[in-house]
Design a protein around this motif. Structure first.
Motif, PDB file in Angstrom:
ATOM      1  N   GLU A 358       0.913  -1.248  -0.294  1.00 41.87           N
ATOM      2  CA  GLU A 358       0.302  -0.233   0.275  1.00 41.87           C
ATOM      3  C   GLU A 358       0.913   1.441   0.265  1.00 41.87           C
ATOM      4  O   GLU A 358       0.630   2.336  -0.764  1.00 41.87           O
ATOM      5  CB  GLU A 358      -1.348   0.070   1.047  1.00 41.87           C
ATOM      6  N   ASN A 359       2.002   1.311   0.794  1.00 41.13           N
ATOM      7  CA  ASN A 359       2.882   1.909   0.186  1.00 41.13           C
ATOM      8  C   ASN A 359       3.844   2.585  -0.563  1.00 41.13           C
ATOM      9  O   ASN A 359       4.918   3.722  -0.851  1.00 41.13           O
ATOM     10  CB  ASN A 359       3.691   2.288   2.238  1.00 41.13           C
ATOM     11  N   ASP A 360       4.065   1.174  -1.755  1.00 39.15           N
ATOM     12  CA  ASP A 360       4.529   1.141  -2.617  1.00 39.15           C
ATOM     13  C   ASP A 360       4.301   0.522  -3.344  1.00 39.15           C
ATOM     14  O   ASP A 360       4.109  -0.964  -3.083  1.00 39.15           O
ATOM     15  CB  ASP A 360       6.680   0.717  -1.666  1.00 39.15           C
ATOM     16  N   THR A 361       3.498   1.072  -4.553  1.00 36.73           N
ATOM     17  CA  THR A 361       3.019  -0.230  -5.173  1.00 36.73           C
ATOM     18  C   THR A 361       4.284  -0.878  -5.826  1.00 36.73           C
ATOM     19  O   THR A 361       3.434  -2.114  -7.161  1.00 36.73           O
ATOM     20  CB  THR A 361       2.089   0.602  -7.193  1.00 36.73           C
ATOM     21  N   GLU A 362       5.196  -0.560  -6.267  1.00 43.63           N
ATOM     22  CA  GLU A 362       6.530  -1.460  -6.665  1.00 43.63           C
ATOM     23  C   GLU A 362       7.060  -2.329  -5.807  1.00 43.63           C
ATOM     24  O   GLU A 362       8.307  -2.801  -5.973  1.00 43.63           O
ATOM     25  CB  GLU A 362       7.281  -0.435  -7.205  1.00 43.63           C
ATOM     26  N   CYS A 363       6.642  -2.203  -4.329  1.00 41.19           N
ATOM     27  CA  CYS A 363       7.224  -3.075  -3.463  1.00 41.19           C
ATOM     28  C   CYS A 363       6.556  -5.110  -4.258  1.00 41.19           C
ATOM     29  O   CYS A 363       5.330  -5.354  -3.114  1.00 41.19           O
ATOM     30  CB  CYS A 363       6.707  -2.802  -2.373  1.00 41.19           C
ATOM     31  N   VAL A 364       6.641  -5.350  -4.334  1.00 37.96           N
ATOM     32  CA  VAL A 364       5.652  -7.262  -4.881  1.00 37.96           C
ATOM     33  C   VAL A 364       6.802  -7.696  -5.501  1.00 37.96           C
ATOM     34  O   VAL A 364       8.271  -7.119  -5.783  1.00 37.96           O
ATOM     35  CB  VAL A 364       5.244  -6.863  -6.321  1.00 37.96           C
ATOM     36  N   GLY A 365       6.815  -9.558  -5.967  1.00 35.64           N
ATOM     37  CA  GLY A 365       7.990  -9.894  -5.716  1.00 35.64           C
ATOM     38  C   GLY A 365       9.525 -10.605  -4.917  1.00 35.64           C
ATOM     39  O   GLY A 365       9.098 -10.194  -3.785  1.00 35.64           O
ATOM     40  N   GLU A 366       9.845 -10.206  -5.483  1.00 35.36           N
ATOM     41  CA  GLU A 366      11.580 -10.471  -5.409  1.00 35.36           C
ATOM     42  C   GLU A 366      11.410  -8.828  -4.373  1.00 35.36           C
ATOM     43  O   GLU A 366      11.895  -9.126  -3.495  1.00 35.36           O
ATOM     44  CB  GLU A 366      12.522 -10.640  -6.424  1.00 35.36           C
ATOM     45  N   ARG A 367      11.236  -8.516  -4.550  1.00 41.48           N
ATOM     46  CA  ARG A 367      11.136  -6.785  -3.759  1.00 41.48           C
ATOM     47  C   ARG A 367      10.946  -7.292  -2.172  1.00 41.48           C
ATOM     48  O   ARG A 367      10.812  -6.865  -1.823  1.00 41.48           O
ATOM     49  CB  ARG A 367      10.967  -5.843  -4.144  1.00 41.48           C
ATOM     50  N   LEU A 368       9.514  -7.731  -2.740  1.00 37.12           N
ATOM     51  CA  LEU A 368       8.710  -8.012  -1.499  1.00 37.12           C
ATOM     52  C   LEU A 368       9.211  -9.011  -0.593  1.00 37.12           C
ATOM     53  O   LEU A 368       9.258  -8.995   1.042  1.00 37.12           O
ATOM     54  CB  LEU A 368       6.914  -7.781  -1.683  1.00 37.12           C
ATOM     55  N   ARG A 369       9.452 -10.253  -1.205  1.00 39.71           N
ATOM     56  CA  ARG A 369      10.546 -10.969  -0.670  1.00 39.71           C
ATOM     57  C   ARG A 369      11.318 -11.208   0.247  1.00 39.71           C
ATOM     58  O   ARG A 369      11.819 -11.332   1.335  1.00 39.71           O
ATOM     59  CB  ARG A 369      10.391 -12.689  -2.104  1.00 39.71           C
ATOM     60  N   GLU A 370      12.216 -10.220  -0.209  1.00 39.52           N
ATOM     61  CA  GLU A 370      13.294  -9.549   0.530  1.00 39.52           C
ATOM     62  C   GLU A 370      12.821  -8.888   2.046  1.00 39.52           C
ATOM     63  O   GLU A 370      13.784  -8.971   2.075  1.00 39.52           O
ATOM     64  CB  GLU A 370      14.823  -9.123  -0.203  1.00 39.52           C
ATOM     65  N   ARG A 371      12.086  -8.742   1.699  1.00 37.30           N
ATOM     66  CA  ARG A 371      12.108  -7.267   2.634  1.00 37.30           C
ATOM     67  C   ARG A 371      11.437  -8.164   3.557  1.00 37.30           C
ATOM     68  O   ARG A 371      11.615  -8.089   4.928  1.00 37.30           O
ATOM     69  CB  ARG A 371      10.648  -6.705   2.097  1.00 37.30           C
ATOM     70  N   MET A 372      10.148  -9.144   3.019  1.00 39.26           N
ATOM     71  CA  MET A 372       9.468 -10.397   4.337  1.00 39.26           C
ATOM     72  C   MET A 372      10.778 -11.163   4.508  1.00 39.26           C
ATOM     73  O   MET A 372      10.374 -11.635   5.992  1.00 39.26           O
ATOM     74  CB  MET A 372       8.548 -11.035   3.653  1.00 39.26           C
ATOM     75  N   LEU A 373      11.874 -11.403   3.479  1.00 35.42           N
ATOM     76  CA  LEU A 373      13.103 -12.078   4.232  1.00 35.42           C
ATOM     77  C   LEU A 373      13.639 -11.752   5.955  1.00 35.42           C
ATOM     78  O   LEU A 373      13.748 -12.771   6.815  1.00 35.42           O
ATOM     79  CB  LEU A 373      14.016 -12.854   3.454  1.00 35.42           C
ATOM     80  N   ASP A 374      13.683 -10.513   6.465  1.00 36.91           N
ATOM     81  CA  ASP A 374      14.274  -9.916   7.869  1.00 36.91           C
ATOM     82  C   ASP A 374      12.450  -9.902   8.281  1.00 36.91           C
ATOM     83  O   ASP A 374      12.973  -8.996   9.795  1.00 36.91           O
ATOM     84  CB  ASP A 374      14.704  -9.179   7.129  1.00 36.91           C
ATOM     85  N   TYR A 375      11.557 -10.516   8.379  1.00 37.75           N
ATOM     86  CA  TYR A 375      10.748 -10.526   9.272  1.00 37.75           C
ATOM     87  C   TYR A 375      10.952 -10.403  11.114  1.00 37.75           C
ATOM     88  O   TYR A 375      10.486  -9.541  11.514  1.00 37.75           O
ATOM     89  CB  TYR A 375       8.983 -11.555   9.373  1.00 37.75           C
ATOM     90  N   ASN A 376      11.307 -11.546  11.490  1.00 35.86           N
ATOM     91  CA  ASN A 376      11.345 -12.295  12.803  1.00 35.86           C
ATOM     92  C   ASN A 376      12.775 -11.302  12.990  1.00 35.86           C
ATOM     93  O   ASN A 376      12.742 -10.761  15.339  1.00 35.86           O
ATOM     94  CB  ASN A 376      12.512 -13.268  12.425  1.00 35.86           C
ATOM     95  N   HIS A 377      13.328 -10.050  12.040  1.00 43.35           N
ATOM     96  CA  HIS A 377      14.254  -9.067  13.272  1.00 43.35           C
ATOM     97  C   HIS A 377      13.696  -7.701  13.107  1.00 43.35           C
ATOM     98  O   HIS A 377      14.277  -6.961  13.417  1.00 43.35           O
ATOM     99  CB  HIS A 377      15.700  -9.093  12.175  1.00 43.35           C
ATOM    100  N   TYR A 378      12.411  -7.989  12.875  1.00 44.69           N
ATOM    101  CA  TYR A 378      11.319  -6.691  12.906  1.00 44.69           C
ATOM    102  C   TYR A 378      10.632  -6.425  14.061  1.00 44.69           C
ATOM    103  O   TYR A 378      10.420  -6.454  14.778  1.00 44.69           O
ATOM    104  CB  TYR A 378      11.202  -6.289  11.758  1.00 44.69           C
ATOM    105  N   VAL A 379      11.229  -4.644  14.540  1.00 46.19           N
ATOM    106  CA  VAL A 379      10.299  -4.107  15.557  1.00 46.19           C
ATOM    107  C   VAL A 379       9.877  -3.167  14.813  1.00 46.19           C
ATOM    108  O   VAL A 379       9.871  -2.338  13.980  1.00 46.19           O
ATOM    109  CB  VAL A 379      11.791  -3.915  16.794  1.00 46.19           C
ATOM    110  N   SER A 380       8.903  -2.974  15.009  1.00 44.54           N
ATOM    111  CA  SER A 380       7.187  -2.211  14.338  1.00 44.54           C
ATOM    112  C   SER A 380       6.833  -1.385  15.867  1.00 44.54           C
ATOM    113  O   SER A 380       6.186  -2.097  16.855  1.00 44.54           O
ATOM    114  CB  SER A 380       6.296  -2.368  14.140  1.00 44.54           C
ATOM    115  N   ILE A 381       6.694   0.088  15.976  1.00 47.23           N
ATOM    116  CA  ILE A 381       6.337   0.640  16.548  1.00 47.23           C
ATOM    117  C   ILE A 381       5.224   2.043  15.994  1.00 47.23           C
ATOM    118  O   ILE A 381       5.337   1.885  14.764  1.00 47.23           O
ATOM    119  CB  ILE A 381       6.479   1.661  17.616  1.00 47.23           C
ATOM    120  N   ALA A 382       3.767   1.962  16.745  1.00 54.80           N
ATOM    121  CA  ALA A 382       3.164   3.116  16.017  1.00 54.80           C
ATOM    122  C   ALA A 382       2.410   3.842  16.742  1.00 54.80           C
ATOM    123  O   ALA A 382       2.812   4.571  17.733  1.00 54.80           O
ATOM    124  CB  ALA A 382       1.827   2.154  15.315  1.00 54.80           C
ATOM    125  N   MET A 383       1.756   4.714  15.560  1.00 51.44           N
ATOM    126  CA  MET A 383       1.571   6.398  16.283  1.00 51.44           C
ATOM    127  C   MET A 383       0.190   6.220  15.638  1.00 51.44           C
ATOM    128  O   MET A 383      -0.439   5.456  15.230  1.00 51.44           O
ATOM    129  CB  MET A 383       1.652   7.271  16.306  1.00 51.44           C
TER     130      MET A 383
END
Length: 529
Positions: A358-383
């Motif tokens: 939703e924030n980057d419509t080009e984030c699909v396929g290999e680009r999205l897969r590479e980001r999701m490979l780091d999932y277990n190391h992410y910290v997320s905070i929200a406002m």
């Protein structure tokens, strides 16, 4: 068409509608409660599965446009008995006293016709009824205090990193007040930290209308009609609302009522009023001000993600476990108005992948897969940021028709410059917190949550749709309850205020309806004599 009658007909069985239904039935009134979705049993119909539980979201067609079109599907909708309160994170906060008077306090937005003191007794009542868990000492007492259940003990790695970052950056922090059991209550068991709060909570530890007001109402005699789609409110020559027309199993039905209450959230409530236009009400029902559907509101709910060298696994535990309110009114220090809160927010994998796209419509396929490979190391905070009310943010009726032949709602939304100032400041602060925790900030993901407004309350019929009790200025036996009546969109999660104001309206509606029935009975007796 089948016809029946009752004292009160309520459209919408979510947080607001369920409170009103339970109260009025216990007061001895004959209550019918309609909902467009099904009645679900948490332990039979819910699953710890993101895709499966998308069935909780509103899936009827809507049109979204404007400079900042809103996602009207996921975090801003709910279809089924319990409404969106079934898939909320259950962080329940009071509004700050200044939230009711932003025009007076900061010369922006509009003042509500009620104050914090008017709502405070209902905040206290709902805090007990909903079994809120929280700390013994809450640093920001106006937002809540004296929680009946103790704080949850097990905090996720995501939350611990958030707290570590806040401490090093000099912010106060606390565990969140949650409508999630931290100890047994009756047949319900305390939370076991499965982490699927936004998927409905299969263990039923989360307090929702499904385990509180709905069963109370049914026990008191409420007639619940699920999977019934209301499409029109009828009126008589005296300008009174007379019945609700709805579709069930492909057939048309009508319920006549002394009092009609709309509790169908911020899109369907104005849609129903506008779709009920008639010769007497050519611009839609209760719309002499022209404000039905106007001043639609939401909260910004952006996330910042950082990567850490160690494994975090942010799917573990409740998504929202800790917060800070130190930034709630920070705008006055930086040249803008109002502010935001921050909380930990553990994103599930599918929700995170959706936000990336939703924030980057080009984030699909290999680009999205590479980001999701780091999932277990992410910290997320929200406002959660305040959004300023604007007349042109609105719900209107489009020329397109749905499967029932009714106009599809069109939602137009654009942010105010003050909203963007809040967003930029929050982004910088969240990055700072994550750096202080030892992470490397990577992504700022824009999002929003909650819908409010569209039938704002006020004392004057020329600049509002309903009174502070939700009674429409134009049709005295027609009420609106829930977030559509909100005048502004404070940064605190709105659901505790929805519950509380619904209870305040229910007490007023009880008196109104009983007096109306006595008057009707007296008139009938006079005619017979």
């Amino acid at each position: 068409m089948t016809r029946t009658s009752c004292d009160v007909c309520i459209v919408g069985a979510g947080a607001a509608g369920s409170v009103v239904a339970a109260h009025l039935a216990k007061a001895g009134l004959n209550v019918f409660l309609l909902d467009a979705g099904p009645l679900r049993d948490p332990q039979q119909d819910f699953a710890s599965d993101e895709l499966e539980m998308e069935k909780l979201f509103w899936d009827e067609p809507r049109i979204s446009e404007g400079q900042d079109p809103l996602d009207l599907y996921r975090s801003t909708s709910g279809k089924g008995v319990g409404g969106s309160a079934v898939h909320y994170t259950a962080q329940l906060l009071r509004f700050h006293p200044t939230d009711f008077q932003t025009k007076t306090s900061e010369q922006i937005g509009e003042d509500w016709p009620i104050s914090y003191q008017d709502v405070e007794p209902y905040y206290k009542q709902m805090t007990k009824t909903l079994c809120l868990s929280g700390p013994s000492t809450f640093p920001w007492k106006k937002f809540g205090n004296h929680f009946p259940y103790p704080a949850h003990h097990d905090l996720s790695n995501n939350t611990l990193k958030f707290r570590e970052g806040l401490e090093r950056a000099g912010y106060q922090h606390s565990v969140s007040p949650l409508a999630i059991l931290s100890a047994p209550k009756g047949d319900r068991h305390p939370c076991i930290n499965r982490g699927f709060c936004e998927e409905g909570c299969m263990p039923d530890a989360k307090t929702t209308p499904l385990n509180t007001f709905i069963p109370e109402g049914l026990k008191a005699g409420v007639t619940l009609i699920s999977e019934a789609t209301a499409y029109r409110i009828t009126t008589n020559e005296e300008g009174k609302a007379t019945s609700v027309l709805y579709i069930l199993d492909g057939k048309h039905h009508e319920i006549e009522a002394t009092t009609i209450v709309l509790a169908a959230y911020a899109i369907e409530t104005p849609r129903l009023l506008l779709a009920s236009a008639s010769e007497s009400f050519p611009n839609g029902l209760a719309n002499s001000s022209g404000l039905v559907g106007k001043y639609l509101l939401t909260n910004m709910n952006d996330h910042v993600l950082a990567i850490f060298p160690e494994e975090i696994r942010m799917y573990r535990g409740n998504p929202v476990q800790a917060l800070t309110l130190d930034t709630y009114l920070c705008g006055r220090n930086y040249g803008f108005k109002r502010g935001f809160l921050m909380n930990s927010y553990g994103l599930r994998p599918i929700r995170l992948a959706t936000l990336f796209f939703e924030n980057d419509t080009e984030c699909v396929g290999e680009r999205l897969r590479e980001r999701m490979l780091d999932y277990n190391h992410y910290v997320s905070i929200a406002m959660l940021g305040e959004v300023i009310p604007q007349h042109h943010n609105a719900v209107t009726l489009s020329d397109q028709k749905d499967k029932y032949g009714c106009p599809i709602p069109k939602v137009t939304f654009s942010h105010h410059q003050n909203d963007e100032s809040i967003r930029e400041k929050a982004k910088d602060v969240m990055k700072s917190v994550l750096k202080n925790a030892g992470g490397t900030p990577l992504y700022h993901l824009k999002a929003h949550a909650h819908l409010m407004g569209g039938c704002r309350m006020g004392n004057n019929s020329t600049n509002s749709v309903v009174t502070s009790y939700g009674q429409t200025h134009d049709v005295d036996n027609l009420f609106v309850v829930g977030s559509p009546t909100f005048v502004t969109a404070p940064s605190a999660n709105p659901t505790l205020t929805v519950y509380s104001l619904a209870q305040r309206s229910a007490e007023y509606i009880e008196t109104y309806t009983k007096q109306a029935k006595e008057k009707n009975d007296s008139n009938q007796q006079s005619k017979m004599n």
